[in-house]
Design a protein around this motif. Structure first.
Motif, PDB file in Angstrom:
ATOM      1  N   UNK A 129       0.830  -1.211   0.000  1.00 51.11           N
ATOM      2  CA  UNK A 129       0.000   0.000   0.000  1.00 51.11           C
ATOM      3  C   UNK A 129       0.865   1.262   0.000  1.00 51.11           C
ATOM      4  N   UNK A 130       2.065   1.162   0.599  1.00 48.63           N
ATOM      5  CA  UNK A 130       2.976   2.317   0.646  1.00 48.63           C
ATOM      6  C   UNK A 130       3.686   2.541  -0.684  1.00 48.63           C
ATOM      7  N   UNK A 131       3.446   1.650  -1.664  1.00 49.60           N
ATOM      8  CA  UNK A 131       3.979   1.865  -3.007  1.00 49.60           C
ATOM      9  C   UNK A 131       5.238   1.095  -3.336  1.00 49.60           C
ATOM     10  N   UNK A 132       5.642   0.156  -2.450  1.00 46.87           N
ATOM     11  CA  UNK A 132       6.854  -0.630  -2.706  1.00 46.87           C
ATOM     12  C   UNK A 132       6.509  -1.941  -3.402  1.00 46.87           C
ATOM     13  N   UNK A 133       7.515  -2.521  -4.084  1.00 42.93           N
ATOM     14  CA  UNK A 133       7.383  -3.892  -4.572  1.00 42.93           C
ATOM     15  C   UNK A 133       7.806  -4.804  -3.425  1.00 42.93           C
ATOM     16  N   UNK A 134       6.939  -5.762  -3.070  1.00 42.83           N
ATOM     17  CA  UNK A 134       7.144  -6.531  -1.841  1.00 42.83           C
ATOM     18  C   UNK A 134       6.986  -8.029  -2.103  1.00 42.83           C
ATOM     19  N   UNK A 135       7.710  -8.829  -1.330  1.00 41.38           N
ATOM     20  CA  UNK A 135       7.595 -10.282  -1.384  1.00 41.38           C
ATOM     21  C   UNK A 135       7.085 -10.829  -0.057  1.00 41.38           C
ATOM     22  N   UNK A 136       6.509 -12.035  -0.102  1.00 39.77           N
ATOM     23  CA  UNK A 136       5.977 -12.694   1.098  1.00 39.77           C
ATOM     24  C   UNK A 136       6.226 -14.190   1.009  1.00 39.77           C
ATOM     25  N   UNK A 138       4.934 -17.176   3.324  1.00 39.07           N
ATOM     26  CA  UNK A 138       4.115 -17.461   4.502  1.00 39.07           C
ATOM     27  C   UNK A 138       3.452 -18.818   4.417  1.00 39.07           C
ATOM     28  N   UNK A 139       2.810 -19.206   5.510  1.00 38.35           N
ATOM     29  CA  UNK A 139       2.057 -20.463   5.569  1.00 38.35           C
ATOM     30  C   UNK A 139       0.925 -20.463   4.556  1.00 38.35           C
ATOM     31  N   UNK A 140       0.308 -19.309   4.359  1.00 42.82           N
ATOM     32  CA  UNK A 140      -0.892 -19.210   3.524  1.00 42.82           C
ATOM     33  C   UNK A 140      -0.542 -19.142   2.046  1.00 42.82           C
ATOM     34  N   UNK A 141       0.456 -18.317   1.696  1.00 49.16           N
ATOM     35  CA  UNK A 141       0.807 -18.150   0.281  1.00 49.16           C
ATOM     36  C   UNK A 141       2.194 -17.533   0.147  1.00 49.16           C
ATOM     37  N   UNK A 142       2.716 -17.598  -1.066  1.00 53.33           N
ATOM     38  CA  UNK A 142       3.961 -16.921  -1.430  1.00 53.33           C
ATOM     39  C   UNK A 142       3.591 -15.831  -2.429  1.00 53.33           C
ATOM     40  N   UNK A 143       4.117 -14.621  -2.207  1.00 53.44           N
ATOM     41  CA  UNK A 143       3.853 -13.514  -3.130  1.00 53.44           C
ATOM     42  C   UNK A 143       5.179 -12.974  -3.666  1.00 53.44           C
ATOM     43  N   UNK A 144       5.268 -12.857  -4.975  1.00 52.93           N
ATOM     44  CA  UNK A 144       6.397 -12.187  -5.614  1.00 52.93           C
ATOM     45  C   UNK A 144       5.808 -10.957  -6.288  1.00 52.93           C
ATOM     46  N   UNK A 145       5.873  -9.819  -5.604  1.00 57.57           N
ATOM     47  CA  UNK A 145       5.131  -8.651  -6.065  1.00 57.57           C
ATOM     48  C   UNK A 145       3.647  -8.974  -5.995  1.00 57.57           C
ATOM     49  N   UNK A 146       2.951  -8.888  -7.130  1.00 54.63           N
ATOM     50  CA  UNK A 146       1.516  -9.203  -7.175  1.00 54.63           C
ATOM     51  C   UNK A 146       1.222 -10.632  -7.619  1.00 54.63           C
TER      52      UNK A 146
END
Length: 488
Positions: A129-136, A138-146
């Motif tokens: 939301x702050x405008x950065x490209x972010x990765x995650x 986690x137990x629930x999911x993996x995010x590479x950007x969107x």
């Protein structure tokens, strides 16, 4: 193709038989996946020992074998690398293979018994939301950007982690938030990663099927902080007595957060309702859609981490007020006519179940019933089962014990273990319905106007695992269907 000696950088070698200048293809630790010119790493697991599959891997074309014991028969042309610990070697090799991707972004690890998923996911949401490209991760999911990927386990293997981090590098990701499990730390899956920060949530009864005792479980978590570099931050909850233990030997910059104790980051709960929380965080008020005392800790950790990573205070508070709860973490639906509230939560440890039930009891007026549907997973820590039974029956108006993910165990036997913790004064509150769908239906049928149903244990999971098979099962979807039927 990459040269073997380049991926052996920082690996402590005991013996090398053969040539380290050979070009190799992929790193594998499952012999079934080995292809021509791969490196096979023999890992000793809980179920099998990779050393027994060295010959299979070589027959399939492995050019290099990394092992703790050299095989008696060595094939000419194959390079054998002996190390003291193949799990640790795999971590360094995977990092080197993908060009040490964790060094090219700010990686923050979140560890503890409860709250890991919420904190990691909401930090991902906040920085996005702050405008950065972010990765995650986690137990629930993996995010590479969107881009979303399915998560297999809380902390993936070293090769998978570094593969995702490399994808994040290629996508221009600046921050990555990662759940760090005790299994992951103990099995060196996070070794060789460069962390910019570590967050400790709390420690309570969990995973004692894997760790010998609570002290070992605590010390494994502590090892994550011991290994943080001086450039990182270590942020710990000091309302948990283990918080300061985590900081004892860390080289990282030390920060604390708390609701009850003196700390660098303090919060006070001003209002606690089913619609959300009003908090005072370091003298600034913030409204959150998240619910309950345990989420006040999560919000405080998120706020502190955001500030330590350079986000401006007022921006952080504004973004925190916009955050929604994570899948399967205190998610709720309300039936339109009877106003029955059904809450689905991942609470699968005694402490997490106690937190959720105490939160509900602190908000409800006691004119309504609290009906809890709960079970325990099979092939996991059996010692927590009676504790779960005691907590559920003591803090609910009515309890239905049911099946969770029985895996290879008899679900009725698991329920008996849970029932063993119920105190005599609570016997009349308790019933057992082994079929989980039927248990949820029973809870809906027992509920009257304004009552509250808690369905605990599976949360975000959309399956039930029985005898090695996974069947579609979504607590939230199922309770929603039954609540709709009540309105017809």
């Amino acid at each position: 193709m990459i040269v073997l000696k380049d991926i052996l950088y920082r690996v402590k070698l005991e013996t090398v038989v053969g040539n380290t200048s050979v070009a190799v293809n992929n790193i594998r630790f499952d012999s079934r996946e080995v292809e021509l010119n791969d490196v096979f790493v023999a890992i000793r697991g809980t179920a099998s020992d990779g050393h027994e599959f060295i010959k299979t891997a070589v027959d399939k074309g492995a050019l290099v074998v990394v092992c703790e014991e050299l095989p008696e028969v060595q094939v000419n042309g194959v390079t054998y690398v002996q190390v003291a610990d193949t799990k640790k070697a795999l971590a360094f090799m995977a990092a080197n293979y993908f060009d040490n991707p964790s060094e090219k972004l700010k990686l923050v690890g979140v560890t503890g018994t409860n709250g890991k998923t919420t904190i990691a996911t909401l930090l991902y949401d906040l920085f996005t939301k702050a405008g950065y490209k972010v990765g995650l991760l986690s137990t629930v999911k993996v995010m590479v950007g969107n881009d979303a990927f399915e998560a297999i386990r809380t902390t993936p293997d070293s090769v998978t982690i570094n593969s995702y981090l490399k994808q994040m590098n290629d996508a221009g990701v600046e921050f990555c938030f990662m759940e760090v499990s005790s299994h992951g730390i103990d099995q060196h899956r996070t070794t060789a990663l460069q962390f910019a920060g570590g967050i400790f949530t709390n420690l309570s009864h969990d995973h004692l099927d894997y760790h010998k005792d609570f002290a070992e479980y605590r010390d494994v978590k502590k090892r994550f902080f011991d290994e943080l570099p001086a450039s990182a931050f270590a942020l710990v909850n000091v309302d948990d007595k283990n918080g300061l233990v985590m900081l004892q030997n860390t080289k990282a910059k030390k920060y604390t957060y708390a609701l009850k104790s003196y700390a660098d980051y303090k919060a006070q709960i001003l209002e606690n309702q089913f619609t959300g929380l009003l908090l005072k965080v370091n003298d600034q008020e913030v409204w959150s859609k998240l619910i309950g005392n345990f989420n006040a800790y999560n919000i405080l950790a998120i706020y502190a981490a955001a500030e330590l990573l350079g986000l401006e205070t007022l921006e952080s508070l504004k973004l925190i007020s916009e955050l929604n709860s994570v899948n399967g973490r205190f998610q709720y639906v309300i039936s339109p006519n009877e106003k029955i509230t059904a809450i689905v939560d991942y609470a699968h440890t005694p402490d997490a179940l106690k937190n959720v039930l105490e939160t509900i009891n602190s908000i409800r007026t006691n004119n309504e019933k609290l009906i809890t549907v709960v079970g325990c997973g099979g092939d996991r820590d059996t010692t927590k089962r009676p504790k779960m039974g005691h907590i559920a029956s003591a803090l609910s108006t009515k309890v239905i014990f049911t099946s969770d993910n029985p895996r290879t165990e008899d679900p009725d036997a698991i329920i008996e273990d849970v029932e063993a913790g119920v105190q005599p004064q609570n016997f009349k509150k308790v019933m057992s319905v082994t079929n989980r769908k039927q248990a949820i239906k029973t809870a809906c049928q027992l509920a009257e106007a304004n009552d509250i149903i808690l369905i605990a244990g599976k949360g975000h999971e959309t399956y039930q695992e029985i005898n090695g098979e996974r069947f579609d099962f979504d607590d939230l979807k199922i309770v929603n269907e039954f609540l709709k039927q009540l309105n017809k």
